[in-house]
Design a protein around this motif. Structure first.
Motif, PDB file in Angstrom:
ATOM      1  N   MET A 171       1.207  -3.994  -4.642  1.00 42.03           N
ATOM      2  CA  MET A 171       1.067  -4.866  -3.585  1.00 42.03           C
ATOM      3  C   MET A 171       2.439  -5.398  -3.111  1.00 42.03           C
ATOM      4  O   MET A 171       2.474  -5.695  -1.829  1.00 42.03           O
ATOM      5  N   VAL A 172       3.436  -5.589  -4.007  1.00 40.76           N
ATOM      6  CA  VAL A 172       4.646  -5.761  -3.449  1.00 40.76           C
ATOM      7  C   VAL A 172       5.215  -4.753  -2.327  1.00 40.76           C
ATOM      8  O   VAL A 172       5.963  -5.193  -1.457  1.00 40.76           O
ATOM      9  N   TYR A 173       5.030  -3.463  -3.033  1.00 40.14           N
ATOM     10  CA  TYR A 173       5.492  -2.298  -2.089  1.00 40.14           C
ATOM     11  C   TYR A 173       4.853  -2.167  -0.595  1.00 40.14           C
ATOM     12  O   TYR A 173       5.366  -1.996   0.444  1.00 40.14           O
ATOM     13  N   MET A 174       3.519  -2.751  -0.838  1.00 45.80           N
ATOM     14  CA  MET A 174       2.564  -2.357   0.468  1.00 45.80           C
ATOM     15  C   MET A 174       2.649  -3.590   1.325  1.00 45.80           C
ATOM     16  O   MET A 174       2.459  -3.202   2.626  1.00 45.80           O
ATOM     17  N   PHE A 175       2.815  -4.646   0.658  1.00 46.90           N
ATOM     18  CA  PHE A 175       2.550  -5.844   1.630  1.00 46.90           C
ATOM     19  C   PHE A 175       3.836  -6.960   1.342  1.00 46.90           C
ATOM     20  O   PHE A 175       3.430  -8.226   1.741  1.00 46.90           O
ATOM     21  N   GLY A 176       4.916  -6.517   0.673  1.00 46.23           N
ATOM     22  CA  GLY A 176       5.971  -7.366   0.567  1.00 46.23           C
ATOM     23  C   GLY A 176       6.691  -7.903   1.610  1.00 46.23           C
ATOM     24  O   GLY A 176       7.587  -9.000   1.509  1.00 46.23           O
ATOM     25  N   TRP A 177       6.549  -7.281   2.929  1.00 50.12           N
ATOM     26  CA  TRP A 177       7.402  -7.766   4.036  1.00 50.12           C
ATOM     27  C   TRP A 177       6.487  -7.295   5.205  1.00 50.12           C
ATOM     28  O   TRP A 177       5.604  -6.809   5.322  1.00 50.12           O
ATOM     29  N   PRO A 178       6.829  -8.094   6.300  1.00 47.59           N
ATOM     30  CA  PRO A 178       6.023  -8.043   7.498  1.00 47.59           C
ATOM     31  C   PRO A 178       5.719  -6.831   7.810  1.00 47.59           C
ATOM     32  O   PRO A 178       4.583  -6.384   8.412  1.00 47.59           O
ATOM     33  N   SER A 179       6.736  -5.913   7.745  1.00 51.16           N
ATOM     34  CA  SER A 179       6.727  -4.446   8.521  1.00 51.16           C
ATOM     35  C   SER A 179       6.124  -3.422   7.562  1.00 51.16           C
ATOM     36  O   SER A 179       6.155  -2.250   7.541  1.00 51.16           O
TER      37      SER A 179
END
Length: 331
Positions: A219-227
């Motif tokens: 989840m952090v890797y796939m959705f951790g930042w806007p892009s």
């Protein structure tokens, strides 16, 4: 008569396990190959975010294992705490991601063969790091598997198969597969350490702990930042519901397959499970070649036979070892 009935039931349960493992994982392989090679929609877009499959698989297996624990757990406790899986969760997140990303660069049969050579890094680490001495038959097994995978990698791949790949690059693809195996080795060693410290830990407890941390990391890797790529993967699934349906089926196959693996190990032991999963890999290559349009040359089929001869010999050696141990206990 009672012994005959018990034997028949055991054979039927074994056949049920074989059918379950084969059908779940062979179909999962078909879906994995479809998602990595198919062009979706009228614009012919590829699903580039293959790591999203691991997140989806983690979520489904997390929910599945939680339900199984609630349904079947005796509630006696004593299992490993959830936080003990944090380190194994890291390697169990990175390793499979590398393995599935390899499908952008090499064909599905090549990936299956490369991931079947797990004994190679294990024996290398055992020899170089721990000074373990292996027997001649064990080295023969490793030679057959390593030679078969190497020869397959060096054999020319058909233009039809190459045209289906997103970014053909054999060295990178095989490199990712072997890194996957290295990370899997650490994951397995950590799991063994956890079960040794907490003997009451069940297979469902391990499944829950591993997938909990896998879900968090992915989840952090796939959705951790806007892009982050997770947003693009979700958008792709909205635009192409067919891909979303394939991902859901892929995850359910993994969860169902885990059920059958646990049942096989509990009823028949790890050797039977190894035998079933090894033969499943061979059938997966056949299905990919015959149904998914990945034609293999005669030389490549020879390489496949070489690899699975080594794996079969390894299974036979393990069986002989178990027979010897059983005789010593009786004596």
């Amino acid at each position: 008569m009672e012994a005959h009935g018990a034997g028949l039931r055991r054979v039927l349960v074994l056949a049920f396990c074989v059918a379950g493992i084969w059908s779940a994982y062979i179909y999962q392989g078909v879906l994995q190959e479809t998602l990595s090679t198919k062009r979706f929609g009228p614009d012919g877009q590829r699903f580039e975010h293959l790591a999203f499959l691991n997140l989806a698989q983690n979520v489904i297996c997390l929910v599945w294992s939680f339900i199984m624990i609630k349904l079947w757990s005796s509630g006696s406790g004593g299992g490993a705490p959830w936080w003990t899986y944090w380190s194994a969760g890291i390697t169990n997140t990175i390793g499979p991601a590398m393995g599935i990303e390899a499908l952008k660069y090499i064909s599905y049969p090549a990936q299956v063969l490369a991931k079947s050579s797990k004994m190679i890094p294990v024996m290398l680490m055992g020899t170089l790091v721990y000074g373990i001495r292996y027997t001649l038959p064990e080295y023969i097994c490793t030679f057959l598997v390593a030679g078969g995978v190497s020869a397959f990698a060096l054999t020319k791949t058909s233009s039809k198969t190459i045209s289906k790949l997103a970014h053909p690059n054999a060295p990178l693809g095989y490199g990712l597969c072997f890194l996957n195996l290295a990370f899997d080795g650490f994951t397995n060693a950590t799991q063994d350490s956890i079960t040794a410290r907490y003997p009451k830990t069940s297979a469902w407890d391990i499944m829950l702990g591993m997938n909990l941390w896998g879900t968090i990391y992915n989840m952090v890797y796939m959705f951790g930042w806007p892009s982050a790529s997770g947003f693009e993967a979700v958008q792709f699934c909205k635009q192409h519901p067919e891909a979303a349906w394939d991902i859901l089926l892929y995850c359910l196959c993994g969860a169902v397959g885990q059920n059958f693996i646990f049942l096989t190990i509990s009823r028949f032991g790890s050797l039977a499970n190894t035998t079933i999963t090894t033969t499943r890999k061979f059938v997966s290559i056949m299905v990919s070649s015959l149904l998914s349009g990945n034609p293999l040359s005669t030389k490549q089929w020879g390489c496949v036979a070489m690899v699975f001869s080594g794996l079969s010999y390894q299974i036979y050696l393990k069986w002989r070892k178990l027979q010897r141990l059983a005789k010593k206990r009786k004596a």
